[in-house]
Scaffold this motif. Structure first.
Motif, PDB file in Angstrom:
ATOM      1  N   ASP A  47      16.411   6.246   2.775  1.00 18.65           N
ATOM      2  CA  ASP A  47      16.279   5.420   1.564  1.00 18.65           C
ATOM      3  C   ASP A  47      14.938   4.728   1.451  1.00 18.65           C
ATOM      4  O   ASP A  47      14.860   3.561   1.046  1.00 18.65           O
ATOM      5  CB  ASP A  47      17.407   4.370   1.500  1.00 18.65           C
ATOM      6  CG  ASP A  47      18.775   4.997   1.486  1.00 18.65           C
ATOM      7  OD1 ASP A  47      18.913   6.048   0.848  1.00 18.65           O
ATOM      8  OD2 ASP A  47      19.686   4.434   2.111  1.00 18.65           O
ATOM      9  N   ARG A  48      13.884   5.425   1.814  1.00 17.29           N
ATOM     10  CA  ARG A  48      12.561   4.816   1.679  1.00 17.29           C
ATOM     11  C   ARG A  48      12.166   4.730   0.204  1.00 17.29           C
ATOM     12  O   ARG A  48      12.447   5.643  -0.575  1.00 17.29           O
ATOM     13  CB  ARG A  48      11.520   5.647   2.419  1.00 17.29           C
ATOM     14  CG  ARG A  48      11.528   5.388   3.911  1.00 17.29           C
ATOM     15  CD  ARG A  48      10.511   6.249   4.585  1.00 17.29           C
ATOM     16  NE  ARG A  48      10.324   5.856   5.970  1.00 17.29           N
ATOM     17  CZ  ARG A  48       9.675   6.589   6.855  1.00 17.29           C
ATOM     18  NH1 ARG A  48       9.170   7.738   6.502  1.00 17.29           N
ATOM     19  NH2 ARG A  48       9.527   6.152   8.082  1.00 17.29           N
ATOM     20  N   LEU A  49      11.497   3.643  -0.132  1.00 16.81           N
ATOM     21  CA  LEU A  49      11.011   3.488  -1.501  1.00 16.81           C
ATOM     22  C   LEU A  49       9.717   4.274  -1.698  1.00 16.81           C
ATOM     23  O   LEU A  49       8.932   4.442  -0.753  1.00 16.81           O
ATOM     24  CB  LEU A  49      10.740   2.015  -1.804  1.00 16.81           C
ATOM     25  CG  LEU A  49      11.950   1.086  -1.849  1.00 16.81           C
ATOM     26  CD1 LEU A  49      11.500  -0.339  -2.180  1.00 16.81           C
ATOM     27  CD2 LEU A  49      12.970   1.554  -2.880  1.00 16.81           C
TER      28      LEU A  49
ATOM     29  N   VAL B  23       0.867  -1.176   0.000  1.00 15.80           N
ATOM     30  CA  VAL B  23       0.000   0.000   0.000  1.00 15.80           C
ATOM     31  C   VAL B  23       0.905   1.228   0.000  1.00 15.80           C
ATOM     32  O   VAL B  23       1.958   1.227   0.646  1.00 15.80           O
ATOM     33  CB  VAL B  23      -0.950   0.004   1.224  1.00 15.80           C
ATOM     34  CG1 VAL B  23      -0.192   0.035   2.541  1.00 15.80           C
ATOM     35  CG2 VAL B  23      -1.918   1.187   1.166  1.00 15.80           C
ATOM     36  N   THR B  24       0.492   2.239  -0.748  1.00  7.85           N
ATOM     37  CA  THR B  24       1.217   3.515  -0.744  1.00  7.85           C
ATOM     38  C   THR B  24       0.530   4.466   0.225  1.00  7.85           C
ATOM     39  O   THR B  24      -0.684   4.660   0.157  1.00  7.85           O
ATOM     40  CB  THR B  24       1.211   4.134  -2.156  1.00  7.85           C
ATOM     41  OG1 THR B  24       1.922   3.253  -3.033  1.00  7.85           O
ATOM     42  CG2 THR B  24       1.885   5.501  -2.159  1.00  7.85           C
ATOM     43  N   LEU B  25       1.296   4.997   1.156  1.00  8.98           N
ATOM     44  CA  LEU B  25       0.795   6.085   2.007  1.00  8.98           C
ATOM     45  C   LEU B  25       1.335   7.362   1.386  1.00  8.98           C
ATOM     46  O   LEU B  25       2.549   7.569   1.295  1.00  8.98           O
ATOM     47  CB  LEU B  25       1.270   5.912   3.450  1.00  8.98           C
ATOM     48  CG  LEU B  25       0.780   4.628   4.136  1.00  8.98           C
ATOM     49  CD1 LEU B  25       1.202   4.615   5.597  1.00  8.98           C
ATOM     50  CD2 LEU B  25      -0.721   4.451   4.016  1.00  8.98           C
ATOM     51  N   ARG B  26       0.414   8.197   0.925  1.00 15.40           N
ATOM     52  CA  ARG B  26       0.803   9.342   0.116  1.00 15.40           C
ATOM     53  C   ARG B  26       1.247  10.524   0.973  1.00 15.40           C
ATOM     54  O   ARG B  26       0.891  10.635   2.149  1.00 15.40           O
ATOM     55  CB  ARG B  26      -0.365   9.722  -0.780  1.00 15.40           C
ATOM     56  CG  ARG B  26      -0.732   8.611  -1.758  1.00 15.40           C
ATOM     57  CD  ARG B  26      -2.038   8.906  -2.448  1.00 15.40           C
ATOM     58  NE  ARG B  26      -1.986  10.201  -3.088  1.00 15.40           N
ATOM     59  CZ  ARG B  26      -3.076  10.906  -3.413  1.00 15.40           C
ATOM     60  NH1 ARG B  26      -4.279  10.439  -3.146  1.00 15.40           N
ATOM     61  NH2 ARG B  26      -2.948  12.080  -3.991  1.00 15.40           N
TER      62      ARG B  26
ATOM     63  N   ALA C 100       6.251  12.771   3.363  1.00 10.73           N
ATOM     64  CA  ALA C 100       6.691  12.214   2.084  1.00 10.73           C
ATOM     65  C   ALA C 100       5.958  10.903   1.839  1.00 10.73           C
ATOM     66  O   ALA C 100       5.450  10.278   2.767  1.00 10.73           O
ATOM     67  CB  ALA C 100       8.204  11.977   2.106  1.00 10.73           C
ATOM     68  N   GLU C 101       5.939  10.518   0.581  1.00  9.08           N
ATOM     69  CA  GLU C 101       5.299   9.240   0.226  1.00  9.08           C
ATOM     70  C   GLU C 101       6.118   8.073   0.756  1.00  9.08           C
ATOM     71  O   GLU C 101       7.341   8.131   0.794  1.00  9.08           O
ATOM     72  CB  GLU C 101       5.216   9.162  -1.300  1.00  9.08           C
ATOM     73  CG  GLU C 101       4.662   7.849  -1.821  1.00  9.08           C
ATOM     74  CD  GLU C 101       4.495   7.870  -3.330  1.00  9.08           C
ATOM     75  OE1 GLU C 101       3.920   8.845  -3.866  1.00  9.08           O
ATOM     76  OE2 GLU C 101       4.935   6.903  -3.967  1.00  9.08           O
TER      77      GLU C 101
END
Ligand code: SF4
Length: 217
Positions: free
Chosen positions: A115-117, A43-46, A64-65
């Protein structure tokens, strides 16, 4: 002479897994490339979405995302958590899971924000999918939408109509991607983030005249 107290170690109780899945970092890219983690499990947390930061102990809009392993439907536990306590990808666990030790979170805190994706690291640049995701992100920017929701909740009719139009746009994009690109609907929380009303609960109050607490007829 008494023997030294052994250093505390992870008991693999599963408590951290029941509190949510890990955010992914550059070190986790091989898990994606090998198919050990798939888009349907993410899941993307925007940017601008309300998040609980367990390390900082804060709740608020994400600056940040970030991309995480999804929770189970209707709960918080990591999708990969199995009971009795076990991880479906334990032999190759994500970086945060390998670093986390709940009695001493220093190792996790040291790497947590680095370094979060994001989706841009995981979707082919220049592809139709990348362009549609970027279009959706720009149109439904959550910081701007939160401002519109505040105006709408205060009675601004034009803002309410804009919020409602953006909610319709979000819903239309969630139909378009599977229909045009053949995407599995389970991958939408990764490609588009959570539906707007989940990512930004203020949206419901903004588009329902009278707000969240209006009684149904
Ligand atoms: S990926 Fe595995 S170790 Fe990490 S939170 Fe999920 S179940 Fe737990």
């Amino acid at each position: 002479m008494p023997s030294p107290t052994p250093a505390p170690t992870c008991r693999r109780c599963g408590r951290c897994c029941r509190l949510g899945g890990p955010a992914l970092h550059a070190a986790d890219l091989p898990l994606i490339h090998q198919g050990r983690l798939t888009p349907a499990q993410l899941v993307t947390l925007r940017r601008g979405e309300g998040v609980t930061d367990n390390v900082a102990g804060t709740v608020g809009p994400s600056p940040a995302e970030l991309v995480k392993v999804r929770p189970v439907a209707g709960g918080r536990a990591c999708l990969l958590y199995r009971d009795p306590p076990a991880c479906a990808i334990h032999d190759a666990g994500p970086l945060e899971c390998r670093a986390l030790f709940c009695d001493d979170p220093a190792a996790l805190a040291a790497l947590y924000a680095a370094d979060r994706l994001t989706r841009a690291d995981l979707i082919e640049p220049g592809s139709a999918l990348a362009e549609l995701c970027a279009h959706h992100e720009a149109e439904t920017d959550l910081a701007r939408l939160a401002g519109l929701c505040r105006l709408a909740a205060a009675g601004d009719q034009a803002a309410r109509e804009q919020v409602a139009a953006l909610a319709r746009f979000d819903a239309a994009m969630r139909e378009l991607l599977p229909a045009r690109l053949g995407l599995d609907p389970d991958t939408l929380p990764f490609y588009l983030g959570r539906p707007l009303a989940e990512a930004l609960p203020a949206l419901r109050a903004a588009v329902i005249p009278g707000g969240l607490y209006k009684r149904r007829p």
